[in-house]
Enzyme design. Structure first.
Site, mmCIF file in Angstrom:
data_model
loop_
_atom_site.group_PDB
_atom_site.id
_atom_site.type_symbol
_atom_site.label_atom_id
_atom_site.label_comp_id
_atom_site.label_asym_id
_atom_site.label_seq_id
_atom_site.Cartn_x
_atom_site.Cartn_y
_atom_site.Cartn_z
ATOM 1 C CB CYS A 92 49.461 37.268 40.481
ATOM 2 S SG CYS A 92 49.047 38.551 39.333
ATOM 3 C CB SER A 93 46.152 37.556 43.517
ATOM 4 O OG SER A 93 46.986 38.433 43.730
ATOM 5 C CB CYS A 94 44.608 40.709 38.796
ATOM 6 S SG CYS A 94 46.270 40.980 38.536
ATOM 7 C CB CYS A 124 44.271 36.533 38.366
ATOM 8 S SG CYS A 124 45.947 37.094 37.809
HETATM 9 FE FE LIG Z 1 47.052 38.988 38.824
#
Ligand SMILES: [Fe+2]
Length: 198
Positions: A109-111, A106
């Site tokens: 971010c951190s999905c 991602c």
């Molecule tokens: Fe993300």
């Protein structure tokens, strides 16, 4: 300036800020303590890579399930009783092959599809991984212990808020005749993200 007029400025600690936010929400009638406990229970007990592993094992032993999984991952997850938040509108399952390695990231971010593969590990959220895996994926994979032959194509998939991914690793040749349960036990989180093979 006399001492008593001096104002000492100090930044609140994280704990103090959390307490202040919690107190403000509690004052409005939100039950923050319950919400925090519920969330940590889910993160530790329910949103675990074991869920994705069970879907992979099912796909390995049941060709019809495999078809459904590749056609609509979200429905295939729900079919096995696993939850996905509403905003995870699509689950795209990426099938590896001897000459294809799929990798998830991602960049923003951190999905992740966290209800199926667990909350993202620290390295997944790291700017280094997010920026480098799209530009020099082969090198990053090698640094993480996955050395791919030159003829293996690396496909990098960038997650968005509403489209989540999960890698369907190849079934190892030595597992012929294994039960679904045994198969699920060898599927790792990293293989579901695509930074490891089995
Ligand atoms: Fe993300």
């Amino acid at each position: 300036m006399p001492d008593q007029d001096r104002v000492v400025m100090r930044t609140a600690t994280v704990e103090e800020r959390v307490d202040a936010i919690q107190a403000a929400l509690d004052a409005k009638g939100y039950k923050t303590q319950e919400a925090v406990e519920d969330l940590s229970h889910k993160a530790q007990e329910e949103w675990i890579p074991r869920n994705g592993a069970r879907m992979v094992a099912r796909a390995w032993v049941d060709p019809e399930y495999r078809k459904r999984l590749l056609a609509n991952g979200r429905d295939a997850a729900l079919e096995m009783g696993f939850q996905m938040p509403k905003h995870h509108r699509h689950l795209v399952v990426l099938e590896n092959a001897p000459n294809v390695q799929n990798v998830i990231c991602c960049t923003l971010c951190s999905c992740t599809a966290f209800t199926l593969i667990g909350l993202p590990p620290d390295w997944y959220k790291d700017l280094q991984y997010r920026s480098r895996v799209v530009r020099e994926s082969r090198t990053v994979l090698e640094e993480m212990g996955l050395k791919l032959a030159p003829d293996v194509e690396v496909r990098v998939w960038d997650t968005t808020a509403d489209t989540r991914y999960m890698v369907l690793p190849e079934r190892p040749a030595h597992t012929a005749g294994w039960t679904e349960e045994q198969l699920a036990a060898i599927v790792t989180r990293d293989s579901l993200i695509g930074v490891a093979r089995l």
